[in-house]
Enzyme design. Structure first.
Site, PDB file in Angstrom:
ATOM      1  N   SER A 188      43.509  32.006  43.474  1.00 36.76           N
ATOM      2  CA  SER A 188      42.346  32.571  42.163  1.00 36.76           C
ATOM      3  C   SER A 188      43.255  31.610  40.951  1.00 36.76           C
ATOM      4  CB  SER A 188      42.870  34.055  42.100  1.00 36.76           C
ATOM      5  OG  SER A 188      42.368  34.561  40.222  1.00 36.76           O
ATOM      6  N   TYR A 213      45.779  42.943  41.372  1.00 35.73           N
ATOM      7  CA  TYR A 213      46.028  41.872  41.210  1.00 35.73           C
ATOM      8  C   TYR A 213      45.847  39.788  41.513  1.00 35.73           C
ATOM      9  CZ  TYR A 213      41.892  38.485  41.852  1.00 35.73           C
ATOM     10  OH  TYR A 213      40.771  37.213  42.326  1.00 35.73           O
TER      11      TYR A 213
END
Length: 255
Positions: A145, A160
């Protein structure tokens, strides 16, 4: 001229392939000639995706698998190898998200996110790599990401970000350990793309303003804009590239 991105005859396993980016990536691999194995928890959605992939003219094998369950991972890998004979490409896409202020975040939320986003990809890569090591060939693509490398002041994403930062270092270490076996391990680092997981965030007008500020292209990603990075890492075009994170982020990390 040889097509370095041709995957004809290769077998690709895509996790988290019941929706969103997993579906897009499975279809991209199918269009490039690969035989597909797709897995996710939601079997009914997998069957629908399987039909879409077969409509593209590709073989597709669907298998239920929860990547937080090691025994299910082992069974999935064993069944895919029994069905196709091998796994050449692994796309570790399965993931989840969740927001919570670091000082008050629920412990179970932290464990769920790390279990899905970091433990699951490791265990899946471990099981698939054993066959790749025997055959002396393999392409493993991790889903990182932008939050593998940068935080987010506007959203409380400690779990996350920790999981995706872990994916970056896991990618580097697995690449280092397995290069001698003919296995490359690389990661794609998407910014915000429309998916089941991100729709509530992207549809928020205030967050679109954040994207316009932080992303030089001023927009979320679009369907298909991960395909090039995926096919590069999944094919022999990347034969001398391993341990890398390729950010597909509209320039987010350039600022």
């Amino acid at each position: 001229m040889e097509n370095l991105f041709d995957l004809t005859g290769k077998v690709a396993l895509v996790t988290g392939a019941s929706s969103g980016l997993g579906v897009q990536m499975a279809k991209a691999l199918a269009r490039a000639g690969a035989k597909l194995a797709i897995c996710a928890r939601r079997v009914e959605k997998l069957e629908s995706v399987k039909a879409e992939i077969e409509a593209l003219g590709a073989e597709c094998y669907a298998h239920a698998c929860d990547v937080t369950d090691i025994e299910q991972i082992k069974q999935c890998v064993a069944d895919v190898e029994a069905h196709y004979g091998r796994i050449d490409i692994l796309v570790n896409n399965a993931g989840t998200s969740g927001m919570g202020n670091a000082e008050s975040q629920d412990t179970e939320q932290w464990r769920r996110i790390l279990s899905t986003n970091l433990d699951g990809p490791y265990y899946m890569a471990r099981e698939v790599a054993r066959g790749m090591i025997e055959r002396g060939y393999g392409k493993i693509v991790m889903l990182g990401s932008i939050h593998s490398t940068v935080g987010m002041a506007e959203l409380p994403l400690s779990a996350y970000c920790a999981s995706k930062g872990g994916i970056l270092m896991l990618t580097k270490q697995l690449a280092t350990e397995w290069a001698k076996y003919g296995i490359t391990v690389n990661a794609i680092g998407p910014a915000y793309f429309p998916s089941e997981m991100t729709v509530s965030v992207i549809d928020d007008g205030d967050f679109l303003d954040v994207i316009k500020t932080r992303c030089p292209m001023g927009r979320p990603g679009r369907d298909g804009e991960l395909d090039g990075a995926l096919l590069y890492f999944a094919s022999d075009a990347s034969s001398y590239c391993t341990g890398q994170l390729l950010s597909v982020d509209g320039g987010w990390n350039a600022i």
